[in-house]
Scaffold this active site. Structure first.
Site, PDB file in Angstrom:
ATOM      1  N   ASP A 350       0.880  -1.117   0.000  1.00  0.00           N
ATOM      2  CA  ASP A 350       0.000   0.000   0.000  1.00  0.00           C
ATOM      3  C   ASP A 350       0.909   1.153   0.000  1.00  0.00           C
ATOM      4  O   ASP A 350       1.508   1.386   0.957  1.00  0.00           O
ATOM      5  CB  ASP A 350      -0.815  -0.228   1.094  1.00  0.00           C
ATOM      6  CG  ASP A 350      -1.871  -1.241   0.604  1.00  0.00           C
ATOM      7  OD1 ASP A 350      -1.608  -2.198  -0.093  1.00  0.00           O
ATOM      8  OD2 ASP A 350      -2.972  -0.949   0.933  1.00  0.00           O
ATOM      9  N   THR A 351       1.037   2.043  -0.869  1.00  0.00           N
ATOM     10  CA  THR A 351       2.097   2.740  -1.573  1.00  0.00           C
ATOM     11  C   THR A 351       1.608   4.073  -2.104  1.00  0.00           C
ATOM     12  O   THR A 351       0.464   4.200  -2.504  1.00  0.00           O
ATOM     13  CB  THR A 351       2.542   1.844  -2.754  1.00  0.00           C
ATOM     14  OG1 THR A 351       2.985   0.613  -2.233  1.00  0.00           O
ATOM     15  CG2 THR A 351       3.610   2.493  -3.584  1.00  0.00           C
TER      16      THR A 351
END
Length: 531
Positions: A350-351
């Site tokens: 998750d970026t």
């Protein structure tokens, strides 16, 4: 292709001097502020990334890793690998002694050395014009005085509540009465603000040595971790040469392993063997080819990609034309490959993501992440550092390319990218979404090159990916039922995905018109801006 103004969507941003695209509006504003005050693209990118470490804590943080490509106006590119290694003491033998045969996502063993802050400093020294005191002001202000929780951030936060509840410090800092904060509620992280001040004052040493480092090590030790102060002090950013491959007259640049960028190039190599433009972009035939190329390319990834010091096969071999031909022979236009045969993969022998282009033509393609939502869920309470869980991608047992070892960097999903046309800067782009990212790069590039979409349209266009375990296809809801039926006729198992797939930002550089054309993904909260 032209946009349908009667359908939901938005236009790309057209600008003459500079452009920014991020996944959060406060980060976009911070970057524009830096640019308009005379800072360059690298300055603006770091200011934006720092803000996102506060306002998108489920996606990124100073306890995570970073990769970037910086491109000069003449097309020269520099790559930066800001990923951290496993602690020196963390070996398969040690895990076996402790009865650990798989690394859990919320385990202290999943926490590798965070590389992002060292990478910020390295980028600034190489290409920046401002200092941390100037660039971290907005991030410190949001951490100290509060920021409103955005809608997509809230949705992700709600899904992570069980993880946050499992860690006493994380629950105290990130939950409100045991629940995720509501949309629009104001959140403050005073301990994180103090750590950001330490970085602003002392540079990366304010993170990797002293009280912050001691807090990280003590937190992990209490949970059975083996990270030491020496491990943190040894954190470094590696300068790397981007890997290049042409796709229909455009040169696409990705960073070499330990990231999966080369797999996006493998996918594009496979798709180049077929006339995608002969099919509608929303057709079963197009998605069939894309998914078959992805399934094969990801099998290559899982077999070979890891820390380059541990790889048996070099990237040049994986991108060689004869090897791509070898892989392409597996693809049938009218039928799903039942399984990807492992023995056919060996070569014969998750970026958050953001993009900035400044008035002088300097471009930054940057991606930073804590891996899964809120990373490991382990908060170093005194410093306010949420620690990532990139080590979760390691194998605990020997015998795999990505087997854990002391000082080894894990295989990374996060990958920035850049495109050249006729040797000149053309497209700064990236895609968020964990494992999807390599596939997302190929999807975005084919949308633009094969189907003539502008950056915003290419980002908006419906996505599909496959379940990494079952290889069933998962389709976003805007892909029509007729396309799914066609895929089923080809032998695919197809289902609707439960949530939007990934996110993306891109800035196109139109040299002929002197324009920047920027887009940002509606699947997130952010937007593009320029002037």
């Amino acid at each position: 292709m032209r946009r349908d103004f009667e359908a939901p969507g938005r236009s790309p941003v057209y600008a003459r001097e500079a452009a920014v695209a991020t996944s959060h509006p406060l980060a976009t504003s911070a970057a524009i502020e830096v640019l308009q005050s005379g800072g360059n693209a690298v300055d603006a990118a770091i200011a934006a990334a720092a803000v996102q470490c506060v306002v998108e804590p489920q996606m990124t943080g100073i306890g995570g890793d970073l990769f970037a490509i910086v491109t000069e106006p003449d097309g020269r590119m520099a790559g930066f690998n800001g990923s951290g290694a496993a602690p020196k003491a963390l070996t398969p033998a040690l895990l076996a002694e402790r009865g650990v045969d798989a690394i859990e996502a919320t385990s202290a063993h999943a926490v590798t050395v965070p590389g992002a802050v060292r990478a910020w400093e390295t980028l600034l020294k190489a290409h920046g014009s401002r200092n941390f005191r100037q660039l971290l002001k907005r991030a410190i202000d949001y951490a100290d005085n509060g920021f409103p929780v955005a809608p997509r951030v809230n949705r992700d936060w709600e899904a992570a509540v069980p993880k946050l509840r499992a860690n006493k410090a994380a629950a105290a800092s990130y939950l409100v009465d045991g629940e995720a904060p509501e949309i629009g509620s104001i959140m403050k992280f005073p301990r994180l603000a103090e750590t950001l001040r330490a970085i602003a004052s002392d540079g990366a040493d304010g993170f990797y040595t002293g009280e912050v480092a001691e807090d990280i090590v003590a937190t992990l030790k209490e949970l059975g971790g083996v990270m030491t102060l020496d491990d943190l002090a040894a954190a470094h950013t590696t300068a790397v040469a981007p890997v290049l491959r042409d796709y229909r007259g455009h040169t696409i640049a990705e960073l070499p392993p330990n990231g999966q960028g080369v797999i996006a190039l493998v996918m594009l190599g496979l798709l180049e063997r077929f006339d995608l433009g002969a099919f509608s972009p929303i057709s079963a035939e197009r998605y069939h080819l894309e998914m078959e190329a992805a399934r094969i390319a990801y099998a290559v990834r899982d077999k070979f990609i890891t820390d380059p010091n541990y790889m048996d096969i070099g990237t040049a071999r994986l991108l060689s034309e004869d090897y791509i031909d070898q892989l392409a022979r597996m693809i049938r236009l009218d039928r799903r490959l039942e399984e990807v045969p492992g023995n056919s993969l060996a070569p014969q022998t998750d970026t958050i993501y953001l993009s900035v282009v400044d008035k002088d033509g300097l471009s930054v393609s940057l991606i930073q992440s804590v891996f899964q939502s809120f990373g490991s869920g382990i908060l170093a309470a005194d410093s306010g550092v949420m620690l990532h869980n990139r080590g979760f991608s390691f194998k605990a047992k020997p015998g795999f390319a990505n087997t854990i070892d002391g000082g080894k960097r894990p295989m990374h999903t996060i990958i920035p990218a850049f495109g050249l046309k006729d040797g000149h800067p053309w497209l700064s782009f990236g895609v968020m979404g964990g494992h999807y990212q390599a596939c997302g790069h190929a999807h975005l590039i084919t949308n633009i090159v094969d189907y003539g979409m502008d950056p915003q349209m290419a980002i908006d266009f419906p996505r599909m990916f496959f379940d990494m375990d079952t290889h069933a296809l998962e389709a976003e809801k805007l892909i029509p039922a007729s396309t799914l039926d066609g895929l089923k006729d080809f032998g695919h198992e197809v289902r609707r995905t439960k949530e939007a797939i990934g996110g993306s930002q891109a800035i196109m550089i139109d040299r002929a018109k002197g324009l920047l054309i920027a887009g940002s993904d509606p699947r997130k909260d952010g937007h593009a801006a320029g002037y």
